[in-house]
Motif scaffolding. Sequence first.
Motif, PDB file in Angstrom:
ATOM      1  N   SER A  53       0.857  -1.184   0.000  1.00  7.49           N
ATOM      2  CA  SER A  53       0.000   0.000   0.000  1.00  7.49           C
ATOM      3  C   SER A  53       0.898   1.240   0.000  1.00  7.49           C
ATOM      4  O   SER A  53       1.740   1.394   0.888  1.00  7.49           O
ATOM      5  CB  SER A  53      -0.879  -0.020   1.261  1.00  7.49           C
ATOM      6  N   ARG A  55       1.028   5.588  -0.768  1.00  3.95           N
ATOM      7  CA  ARG A  55       0.411   6.879  -1.095  1.00  3.95           C
ATOM      8  C   ARG A  55       1.532   7.832  -1.484  1.00  3.95           C
ATOM      9  O   ARG A  55       2.605   7.810  -0.885  1.00  3.95           O
ATOM     10  CB  ARG A  55      -0.371   7.433   0.090  1.00  3.95           C
ATOM     11  N   VAL A  58       1.758  12.861   0.102  1.00  5.01           N
ATOM     12  CA  VAL A  58       0.798  12.932   1.207  1.00  5.01           C
ATOM     13  C   VAL A  58       0.964  14.265   1.927  1.00  5.01           C
ATOM     14  O   VAL A  58       2.056  14.604   2.393  1.00  5.01           O
ATOM     15  CB  VAL A  58       1.020  11.766   2.194  1.00  5.01           C
TER      16      VAL A  58
END
Length: 149
Positions: A53, A55, A58
């Motif tokens: 996972s 991102r 951010v």
Amino acid sequence: MAPRIGDNGLVLEKLSEQVIGAAIEVHRSLGPGLLENTYEACLMYELVERKLSVRRQVVLPVVYKGVRVECGYRLDLLVEDQLIIEVRACERLDSIHEAQLITYLRLTGLPLGLLINFNVSLLKHGILRRANTRPPSAPSANSAVNPLE
């Protein structure tokens, strides 16, 4: 999502190894000399391929006296909501780069960060690993609000 470091320090160590392996793959494929955002995008691709996972960019507001203040800070990559990756493509890492990573760890309360400079001939010379040395119970300017939520 993998357990947090408090649950199992080895999990975070393995996560760090996976990220470094992905960074090495990107560096082997592209070599030095490109822009940071190129390495960042390719590293994200490699991490997603490894079923992690991730991102990108951010937003990290500063929480001052319980108030979120948007200051333009951004984490380059956040892996498994535990590991901060700051990507660089510069001649050499300076103390300000390390200070930025340490500050991001302190502001988020996250346990570990990697500073990766892709503008080196051998990537192992461009990786800096830093742990958040502030104990979980230590007060901080951000203790009232999680800035990543």
